[in-house]
Scaffold this motif. Structure first.
Motif, PDB file in Angstrom:
ATOM      1  N   SER A 159      -5.465 -46.188  34.370  1.00 25.86           N
ATOM      2  CA  SER A 159      -4.423 -46.480  35.278  1.00 25.86           C
ATOM      3  C   SER A 159      -3.095 -46.168  35.168  1.00 25.86           C
ATOM      4  N   ARG A 160      -2.484 -46.048  33.937  1.00 24.81           N
ATOM      5  CA  ARG A 160      -1.192 -45.488  33.770  1.00 24.81           C
ATOM      6  C   ARG A 160      -1.223 -44.700  32.430  1.00 24.81           C
ATOM      7  N   ALA A 161      -0.087 -44.227  31.887  1.00 20.59           N
ATOM      8  CA  ALA A 161       0.039 -43.571  30.612  1.00 20.59           C
ATOM      9  C   ALA A 161      -0.462 -44.470  29.457  1.00 20.59           C
ATOM     10  N   PRO A 162      -1.252 -43.694  28.358  1.00 14.19           N
ATOM     11  CA  PRO A 162      -1.869 -44.941  27.452  1.00 14.19           C
ATOM     12  C   PRO A 162      -1.014 -45.492  26.528  1.00 14.19           C
ATOM     13  N   THR A 163       0.294 -45.110  26.590  1.00 13.72           N
ATOM     14  CA  THR A 163       1.147 -45.670  25.756  1.00 13.72           C
ATOM     15  C   THR A 163       1.873 -46.857  26.362  1.00 13.72           C
ATOM     16  N   GLU A 164       1.872 -46.912  27.774  1.00 14.76           N
ATOM     17  CA  GLU A 164       2.314 -48.015  28.772  1.00 14.76           C
ATOM     18  C   GLU A 164       1.577 -49.229  28.433  1.00 14.76           C
ATOM     19  N   GLN A 165       2.496 -50.384  28.408  1.00  8.74           N
ATOM     20  CA  GLN A 165       1.774 -51.915  28.415  1.00  8.74           C
ATOM     21  C   GLN A 165       0.875 -51.814  29.611  1.00  8.74           C
ATOM     22  N   GLY A 166      -0.447 -52.657  29.350  1.00 12.46           N
ATOM     23  CA  GLY A 166      -1.330 -52.870  30.496  1.00 12.46           C
ATOM     24  C   GLY A 166      -2.118 -51.759  31.014  1.00 12.46           C
ATOM     25  N   CYS A 167      -1.986 -50.751  30.233  1.00 14.73           N
ATOM     26  CA  CYS A 167      -3.013 -49.578  30.570  1.00 14.73           C
ATOM     27  C   CYS A 167      -4.714 -50.003  30.679  1.00 14.73           C
ATOM     28  N   ILE A 168      -5.266 -49.755  31.500  1.00 15.27           N
ATOM     29  CA  ILE A 168      -6.750 -50.013  31.748  1.00 15.27           C
ATOM     30  C   ILE A 168      -7.395 -48.708  31.666  1.00 15.27           C
ATOM     31  N   VAL A 169      -8.478 -48.709  31.131  1.00 14.50           N
ATOM     32  CA  VAL A 169      -9.113 -47.600  31.164  1.00 14.50           C
ATOM     33  C   VAL A 169     -10.662 -47.721  31.807  1.00 14.50           C
ATOM     34  N   ALA A 170     -11.227 -46.969  32.701  1.00 13.34           N
ATOM     35  CA  ALA A 170     -12.171 -46.937  33.282  1.00 13.34           C
ATOM     36  C   ALA A 170     -13.194 -45.828  32.858  1.00 13.34           C
ATOM     37  N   GLY A 171     -14.302 -45.829  32.376  1.00 13.17           N
ATOM     38  CA  GLY A 171     -15.223 -45.045  32.081  1.00 13.17           C
ATOM     39  C   GLY A 171     -16.550 -44.926  32.424  1.00 13.17           C
ATOM     40  N   ILE A 172     -17.376 -43.907  32.514  1.00  9.86           N
ATOM     41  CA  ILE A 172     -18.617 -43.739  32.916  1.00  9.86           C
ATOM     42  C   ILE A 172     -19.312 -43.539  31.452  1.00  9.86           C
ATOM     43  N   TRP A 185     -12.126 -51.170  30.037  1.00  7.36           N
ATOM     44  CA  TRP A 185     -11.344 -51.971  28.930  1.00  7.36           C
ATOM     45  C   TRP A 185      -9.896 -51.679  28.723  1.00  7.36           C
ATOM     46  N   HIS A 186      -9.334 -52.652  28.082  1.00  6.24           N
ATOM     47  CA  HIS A 186      -7.702 -52.349  27.798  1.00  6.24           C
ATOM     48  C   HIS A 186      -7.750 -51.170  26.761  1.00  6.24           C
ATOM     49  N   MET A 187      -6.754 -50.530  26.821  1.00  2.00           N
ATOM     50  CA  MET A 187      -6.226 -49.588  25.830  1.00  2.00           C
ATOM     51  C   MET A 187      -6.094 -50.151  24.667  1.00  2.00           C
ATOM     52  N   GLY A 188      -6.805 -49.510  23.689  1.00  2.00           N
ATOM     53  CA  GLY A 188      -6.627 -50.076  22.124  1.00  2.00           C
ATOM     54  C   GLY A 188      -7.977 -50.942  21.754  1.00  2.00           C
ATOM     55  N   ASP A 189      -8.901 -51.332  22.783  1.00  2.00           N
ATOM     56  CA  ASP A 189      -9.902 -52.275  22.467  1.00  2.00           C
ATOM     57  C   ASP A 189     -11.013 -51.160  21.809  1.00  2.00           C
ATOM     58  N   ARG A 190     -11.756 -51.763  20.697  1.00  2.00           N
ATOM     59  CA  ARG A 190     -12.703 -51.092  20.158  1.00  2.00           C
ATOM     60  C   ARG A 190     -14.025 -51.397  20.489  1.00  2.00           C
ATOM     61  N   LEU A 191     -14.118 -52.716  21.498  1.00  2.00           N
ATOM     62  CA  LEU A 191     -15.496 -53.015  21.751  1.00  2.00           C
ATOM     63  C   LEU A 191     -15.016 -53.616  23.266  1.00  2.00           C
ATOM     64  N   PHE A 192     -16.133 -53.469  24.120  1.00  2.00           N
ATOM     65  CA  PHE A 192     -16.146 -54.399  25.212  1.00  2.00           C
ATOM     66  C   PHE A 192     -17.303 -55.004  25.572  1.00  2.00           C
ATOM     67  N   SER A 193     -17.035 -56.252  26.210  1.00  2.00           N
ATOM     68  CA  SER A 193     -18.118 -57.011  26.379  1.00  2.00           C
ATOM     69  C   SER A 193     -18.646 -56.937  27.799  1.00  2.00           C
ATOM     70  N   GLU A 194     -19.945 -57.528  27.994  1.00  2.00           N
ATOM     71  CA  GLU A 194     -20.810 -57.602  29.111  1.00  2.00           C
ATOM     72  C   GLU A 194     -19.761 -58.171  30.280  1.00  2.00           C
ATOM     73  N   ALA A 195     -18.828 -59.068  30.267  1.00  2.00           N
ATOM     74  CA  ALA A 195     -18.375 -59.775  31.119  1.00  2.00           C
ATOM     75  C   ALA A 195     -17.248 -58.733  31.553  1.00  2.00           C
ATOM     76  N   GLU A 196     -16.682 -57.981  30.446  1.00  2.00           N
ATOM     77  CA  GLU A 196     -15.733 -57.025  31.155  1.00  2.00           C
ATOM     78  C   GLU A 196     -16.226 -55.535  31.631  1.00  2.00           C
ATOM     79  N   GLN A 197     -17.507 -55.387  31.694  1.00  2.00           N
ATOM     80  CA  GLN A 197     -18.246 -54.163  32.038  1.00  2.00           C
ATOM     81  C   GLN A 197     -18.266 -54.121  33.509  1.00  2.00           C
ATOM     82  N   THR A 198     -18.238 -55.059  34.260  1.00  2.00           N
ATOM     83  CA  THR A 198     -17.917 -54.950  35.639  1.00  2.00           C
ATOM     84  C   THR A 198     -18.922 -54.025  36.108  1.00  2.00           C
ATOM     85  N   VAL A 199     -20.335 -53.916  35.846  1.00  2.00           N
ATOM     86  CA  VAL A 199     -21.198 -52.973  36.421  1.00  2.00           C
ATOM     87  C   VAL A 199     -21.813 -53.536  37.774  1.00  2.00           C
TER      88      VAL A 199
END
Length: 410
Positions: A159-172, A185-199
């Motif tokens: 969503s923005r540069a990875p070093t900026e606060q609030g960066c969100i990553v979308a992945g396939i 997931w939020h930048m820096g997370d090592r695990l994402f949950s089903e609740a955050e997966q938003t599929v």
């Protein structure tokens, strides 16, 4: 006069005017740097050249190709030096054998390196300018499972540069349960949950590409519709879900197969670039591109926003690129203008990303990765279908043990 008596050519003592004429014909910044290192007199002269040496045109993406043996890392080729020339590129040893799955502006590269993933991989984001590393998730936590499930990330965007606060990553992502599903997931997370997966895809629906545009994450499906998730609602209990449904376009592709579909923002509009091969056989090379622009049906009525709103659109095919330079890749497609110092370079630039499709049908990524279907497609007014130029350098064997090619976005 004999060769032994011939005076040496005075390369170290070229006039400023002559050096200027040389420099203005070298648009590639790396080539200019190499020129300055030829000798001390050139380096000094280049700082004094009058009139001032022209600035190079705006930077274009570099094509990174993995070494066949993986020992020397990656090399990159740039359009400004004619594509066929390569520049050496250094990477730490662990990254030389990594799987590349995307990039982001500022020379950020998505990598899967040796680690704990399903094929012994850890997902990381590395900056090629300063080698800063940021960890990415490797697994999903299911509330009804004891252990997290390992996943492969096959494409991603930010969503923005990875070093900026609030960066969100979308992945396939690919997992044991499904292929080409959506995760956030939020930048820096090592695990994402089903609740955050938003599929919210149907079981048979596959995602072809993703793009962040105007505070929304867009996901292009195989049916050429777009799933939309506004950034501000992603992690809400009831995230907003929008479908941009496109009228099924008439196909003139009975004798062709679709190799890929990409989303690109260009001149304030959303484009879909379709990559085709002539014939229905497997493993055919790219032969054609068709470019479409998102258009909205106009019925004269204002639409009301809804928690799950359907919007009707259609894809309108562009007859010509009108000076666009479209670099297409999963999650990292970019549009540039030939008028910005890149005269004669209009076209669609592509790289070999067939491993993405193979992963969706459960066959891959198969090793080694294909790396030979890279090139530029262009179309002149006199051409009915355009032509493909294999303008990128051959790297020995057309396959790599470790990774497909990838764009690096300066």
């Amino acid at each position: 006069m004999s060769a032994a008596q011939s005076p040496r050519r005075p390369w170290p003592h070229l006039s400023d005017d002559l050096q200027y004429e040389i420099v203005r014909r070298i648009p590639c910044e790396v080539d200019r740097l190499h020129m300055s290192r030829a000798c001390r007199s050139w380096r000094v002269a280049l700082t004094k050249t009058e009139p001032p040496a022209p600035a190079p045109p705006p930077a274009l993406p570099w094509l990174l190709l993995p070494e066949v043996d993986g020992e020397h890392g990656l090399t990159f080729s740039c359009a400004l030096s004619g594509w066929r020339r390569t520049h050496p590129f250094f990477l730490p040893h662990a990254a030389r054998r990594a799987r590349c799955f995307g990039s982001y502006d500022g020379a950020w590269l998505f990598l899967a390196v040796d680690g704990q993933g399903p094929r012994g991989e850890d997902h990381v984001l590395v900056n090629l300018n300063n080698f800063e590393y940021i960890d990415l998730p490797n697994a999903i936590f299911h509330f009804d499972w004891i252990d997290p499930e390992n996943v492969d990330i096959v494409a991603a965007t930010l969503s923005r540069a990875p070093t900026e606060q609030g960066c969100i990553v979308a992945g396939i992502i690919n997992s044991f349960l499904s292929h080409h599903q959506i995760a956030f997931w939020h930048m820096g997370d090592r695990l994402f949950s089903e609740a955050e997966q938003t599929v919210w895809l149907s079981p048979l629906e596959q995602v072809e590409d993703l793009l962040y545009l105007d505070e929304d994450f867009l996901f292009l499906t195989e049916e050429e519709h777009i799933r939309v998730c506004p950034e501000l609602t992603i992690f809400h209990e009831y995230p907003e879900r929008i479908l941009w449904r496109f009228q099924r376009r008439r196909r003139g592709e009975e004798e062709e197969q679709v190799l890929a579909r990409y989303l690109v923002e260009s001149r304030g509009s959303l484009l879909m670039v379709v990559r085709l091969a002539s014939g229905r056989c497997q493993n055919l090379p790219t032969s054609e591109f068709r470019v479409f622009q998102k258009e909205k049906f106009s019925n004269g009525e204002e639409e009301e926003e809804d928690a799950f709103q359907f919007h009707e659109y259609y894809w309108s095919e562009l007859d010509k690129l009108e000076g666009r330079m479209l670099f297409v890749g999963r999650g990292c497609s970019r549009s540039y203008e030939a008028a910005d110092g890149h005269a004669g370079m209009e076209g669609v630039y592509f790289l070999d990303d067939r491993s993405f499709v193979e992963a969706a049908i459960g066959d891959a990524p198969k090793l080694p990765y294909r790396c030979s279907d890279n090139g530029k497609w262009s179309k002149s007014p006199s051409q009915s279908q355009g032509q493909v130029e294999r303008c990128f350098p051959e790297r020995g064997q057309p396959r790599s043990k470790y990774s497909p090619p990838v764009w690096i976005l300066p």
